[in-house]
Motif scaffolding. Structure first.
Motif, short mmCIF file in Angstrom:
data_model
loop_
_atom_site.label_atom_id
_atom_site.label_comp_id
_atom_site.label_asym_id
_atom_site.label_seq_id
_atom_site.Cartn_x
_atom_site.Cartn_y
_atom_site.Cartn_z
N LYS A 52 0.77 -1.12 -0.08
CA LYS A 52 0.23 -0.05 0.36
C LYS A 52 0.99 1.01 -0.35
O LYS A 52 2.22 1.08 0.44
CB LYS A 52 -0.84 0.23 0.85
N ALA A 53 -0.01 2.66 -0.43
CA ALA A 53 0.88 3.12 -0.45
C ALA A 53 1.08 4.50 0.42
O ALA A 53 -0.20 4.17 1.25
CB ALA A 53 0.59 4.59 -2.07
N THR A 66 0.19 7.12 2.76
CA THR A 66 -0.58 8.87 2.57
C THR A 66 -0.81 9.22 4.10
O THR A 66 -1.09 8.17 4.68
CB THR A 66 -2.11 8.56 1.90
N HIS A 67 -1.90 10.43 4.21
CA HIS A 67 -2.42 10.92 5.41
C HIS A 67 -3.03 10.13 5.35
O HIS A 67 -4.29 10.32 4.64
CB HIS A 67 -2.17 12.58 5.15
N ARG A 68 -3.81 10.09 6.39
CA ARG A 68 -4.90 9.25 7.79
C ARG A 68 -5.32 10.39 8.45
O ARG A 68 -4.83 10.17 9.32
CB ARG A 68 -3.99 8.04 7.82
N GLU A 111 0.79 9.09 8.85
CA GLU A 111 1.18 9.41 7.41
C GLU A 111 1.64 8.00 7.50
O GLU A 111 2.61 7.78 8.01
CB GLU A 111 3.02 10.14 7.46
N LYS A 115 0.11 3.29 6.09
CA LYS A 115 -0.54 2.69 4.96
C LYS A 115 -1.60 1.92 5.59
O LYS A 115 -1.80 1.61 4.65
CB LYS A 115 1.03 1.42 4.81
N GLY A 125 -8.30 8.95 3.80
CA GLY A 125 -6.66 8.53 3.10
C GLY A 125 -6.25 7.54 2.86
O GLY A 125 -5.89 7.10 3.04
#
Length: 157
Positions: free
Chosen positions: A21-22, A24-26, A106, A108, A149
């Motif tokens: 998984k990338a 990302t901001h969550r 930040e 996955k 996110g």
């Protein structure tokens, strides 16, 4: 059709592999409602009660914050996450103490469980600190309010 993500093909519990998984901001926001009887509400002269254990809401905020950081120790298949932020607020609305917990990272994988655990532990702390006044305190609900996110964003109306 949606499937349970924490089961392997044989139906056994398994941690989700997020390796591909990338990052990302969550963000996740959870809320708990603590219904306080009149006997407890009467003790709130301003915004908080001072007890032998300390100020109720301030202590609950610290407990909830600590809990977010230990979610993976409480929920067996949660990933260990480094959190970027955690904000807990508690506000009286009538006889309800409204606990809001917003967590960010930040990463996955999302922080839904961290926000839910933070709000829950803060609510339990309010109960613990006020139970000497009444056992009619009710933790009415804990729910996810919003998340961003991941695969899909969510916002409760």
């Amino acid at each position: 059709m949606n499937e349970f993500t924490h089961l392997d093909p044989q139906g056994n519990p398994a941690m989700v592999d997020v390796g591909a998984k990338a990052v990302t901001h969550r963000m996740a926001h959870a809320r708990s409602l603590v219904r306080l009887p009149d006997a407890v509400i009467a003790q709130f002269a301003h915004a908080d009660i001072q007890t032998k254990k300390g100020p109720v809401f301030q202590t609950a905020i610290i407990a909830g914050t600590m809990a977010t950081k230990r979610t993976d120790e409480l929920i067996p298949l949660c990933h260990s996450l480094g959190l970027d932020g955690c904000r807990l607020t508690i506000e009286l609305q009538g006889n309800d103490a409204v606990v809001d917990c917003t967590v960010t990272t930040e990463g996955k994988t999302g922080v839904e469980m961290e926000a839910l655990v933070g709000a829950s532990v803060a609510a339990l702390t309010i109960y613990d600190m006020c139970k000497a006044l009444s056992h009619d305190i009710v933790i009415a609900e804990t729910k996810l309010m919003a998340k961003t996110g991941g695969k899909r964003d969510f916002r409760r109306s």
